[in-house]
Design a protein around this motif. Structure first.
Motif: not given
Lengths: 181, 329, 145
Positions: B246-252, B254
């Motif tokens: 799981m990869l987290e960014t402020d917009t989505f 993954l």
């Protein structure tokens, strides 16, 4: 927590502004003694300012929580209203925008660096506060902005105000590998 | 889901760089290019690899990267790497999704699930679906001189500086005076930068928006993720770690699920969307039911199965409704 | 909950500082190579997500997790990158990484004129402050062994 304490301490530190002004004066006059001509002194001041700028920007970001600017107008506002206020206690006004929005002037009503200064005739080309240009250039370079900074008016030279002209040159697309562009 | 708009890629650079040409097909649901019959040549594939390597960090890291890198083209049957063609299908979101949209409060229009990728064990993209792509495009009329700094990047012209009026840094020039640009050139073949440098062409109306991914970029991103996944595992401070799940960014966010056989299912979703883990298992099920069990599907190849498509879309809609995007929110 | 290790990179990818607390597995390559690989991965992730993002981003990359650990990422506008690996139980620690930047890096490196800003940080004071800061974190626990 102790770590917050250390930060609080750093912020509440007070120092006489006169001592600061005198220190800066001593520095400039020493440079004038060490170097033959005013141009070299201006260059040294700019270089020293640059070295201060690249460090000061980190302190600024750590303290102010300002994010990245995506427009030069935003940059101008942050410099004038936050940075100058924080470090020199003054808020210069922003004027004379170029039509393309890539150049503006900071007008300093009173420049704390020159409080007791009278520029002698023998140093007519000395840019006494040139350190500031270096600070601005160094700080902005660290946030990927190449700018050109210079004094265009100076109360020390008989002008009504002190005016620093800032020109946006380009974004520094660093940490891109070679050949990426 | 209504019929999908298949948009021919206007960029010509794609075609010069690789033979994996994207041709919109008549079929609405599966829009894969006939890459199998066309069969990208080895040269084309090595071209893609070069493309990937350019994007890697400083050259000095090359050795480390090559080790963990994408093994495409190394001892694979000649067809295995060929499964990397994917249509660039720019879907504008189905009508079925609109009803969900109305339930969303807040400044940002958000849908639950943005897109799905299936990556084979060699790092090749075998399936890609744009489920919902928010389109923020801004058109503005400018007078000379242009108050924006534009910078050529990857055959596009991006806004480097001077964010204003909904035009954001990173947006690409999409159209000039209503005519779509093709990469860095105007519709009639002029260099956009030169065109905009001429005061005689002002006032000019320019449309900006987030650059759309070309099919070539999707292939590249898939194999890039394949490498990142492996490095994430190698750099683990704990023994026995998987790759990036799981990869987290402020917009989505993954989410990635890798099967024991090495197929990766990747879902891009809104950070607030829940239930993605269950969805990934469901997609695996759909894959085994409608791709693997289909005798005409060849392993490691692009998935072009009508039933797979339909069931996947259904699963995405079910997952979105179950997530925090129902009318209740 | 636990903290495994911490990397600080400068804008050019040089590893300014590395320390580890509860690390059970090494990457099997030299430390220098590991830093390069880590930086290369972060660099690629940034480029990857900026292309993948369906909408415009602000902070960008925040964290990723595998089955065994979670990598937290914080980058300043000047390009300094703070990377902390923890176990999976740790939530969003952006504030903590910002504090490492503003209370420790800025105070003990940037403001120390003898500390060069683009090579490995030698300052013992910095190392000690950082170590005690991390050990004092609520999610730090030295597991047995």
């Amino acid at each position: 927590m102790a770590r917050q304490g250390s930060r609080g301490g750093a912020e509440s530190k007070k120092m006489s502004s006169e001592l600061f002004t005198l220190t800066y004066g001593a520095l400039v006059t020493q440079l004038c003694k060490d170097y033959e001509n005013d141009e070299d002194v201006n260059k040294q001041l700019d270089k020293m300012g640059y070295n201060i700028g690249v460090r000061l920007v980190e302190d600024f970001l750590a303290r102010s929580n300002v994010g990245r600017c995506h427009d030069f107008r935003e940059t101008a506002d942050v410099i004038a209203k936050v940075a100058f206020k924080m470090y020199l206690g003054i808020t210069p006004s922003i004027t004379n925008w170029s039509p393309a929005g890539d150049e503006f002037s900071l007008i300093l009503e009173n420049n704390p660096l020159v409080d007791f200064v009278e520029l002698p005739d023998s140093h007519s080309s000395l840019i006494y506060s040139n350190l500031l240009c270096g600070v601005l250039r160094g700080a902005l370079e660290m946030v990927q902005m190449a700018v050109d900074v210079k004094f265009v008016q100076d109360t020390l030279k008989g002008d009504g105000v002190t005016e620093i002209r800032m020109k946006f040159i380009r974004r520094i697309e660093d940490n891109l590998p070679v050949g990426e562009e | 889901m209504t019929s999908t708009e298949v948009r021919p890629t206007p960029s010509t650079e794609l075609r010069t760089r690789t033979t994996t040409e994207v041709r919109p097909t008549k079929r609405t649901s599966t829009a894969f290019p006939p890459s199998l019959s066309a069969g990208p040549t080895m040269a084309a594939r090595s071209g893609e690899r070069r493309l990937l390597l350019q994007r890697l960090p400083a050259r000095k890291d090359g050795a480390a990267w090559a080790r963990a890198g994408n093994p495409v083209g190394k001892g694979l049957p000649s067809g295995a790497g060929a499964g990397r063609g994917v249509a660039s299908r720019v879907s504008s979101g189905g009508s079925g999704s609109l009803s969900l949209l109305r339930g969303v409060k807040g400044p940002r229009l958000a849908m639950g699930i943005f897109s799905v990728f299936v990556v084979n064990k060699a790092g090749g993209l075998v399936y890609q679906l744009e489920h919902y792509a928010p389109r923020a495009e801004t058109e503005k009329t400018f007078s000379f001189p242009l108050e924006l700094v534009l910078r050529p990047h990857d055959e596009r012209l991006l806004v480097a500086f001077g964010q204003r009026d909904g035009i954001r840094v990173g947006h690409a020039v999409l159209a000039i005076n209503g005519a779509e640009v093709s990469g860095r050139f105007t519709a009639d073949g002029k260099d956009v930068l030169e065109y905009l440098a001429n005061p005689a062409h002002y006032p000019v109306s320019i449309r900006f928006g987030r650059p759309r991914l070309s099919s070539n970029e999707k292939l590249m991103l898939a194999s890039m993720f394949h490498s990142l996944f492996a490095i994430g595992s190698q750099l683990s401070p704990e023994p026995g770690s998987s790759g990036i799940e799981m990869l987290e960014t402020d917009t989505f966010k993954l989410h990635c699920f890798q099967t024991l056989t090495g197929i990766k299912f990747v879902v891009l979703a809104d950070p607030r969307q829940s239930g993605i883990d269950a969805l990934l298992r469901k997609i695996y099920e759909i894959y085994s039911d409608f791709a693997l069990k289909n005798p005409f599907y060849s392993l490691e190849m692009p998935i072009r199965c009508e039933l797979f498509d339909q069931n996947l879309k259904l699963a995405l809609e079910v997952a979105e409704k179950a997530g925090p995007f129902g009318p209740g929110l | 909950m636990t903290v495994h290790n911490l990397y600080i990179f400068d804008r050019n990818g040089a590893c300014l500082h590395y320390s580890e607390w509860n690390r059970k597995k090494q990457a099997g390559i030299s430390k220098e190579e590991e830093y390069k690989l880590m930086y290369g991965m972060l660099f690629s992730i940034r480029s990857f997500i900026s292309k993948m993002s369906p909408v415009d981003m602000k902070d960008g990359f925040l964290s990723f997790q595998t089955s065994k650990y979670k990598l937290h990422y914080y980058e300043t506008p000047t390009g300094l990158k703070v990377v902390m690996n923890t176990d999976l139980g740790v939530g969003n620690i952006r504030d903590v990484l910002h504090q490492i930047y503003s209370y420790i890096y800025v105070e003990y490196v940037v403001k120390n004129p003898l500390c060069s800003m683009n090579e490995t940080i030698q300052s013992e004071l910095f190392r000690n402050k950082l170590d005690s800061f991390v050990r004092g974190l609520p999610f730090f626990s030295a597991r047995a062994g």
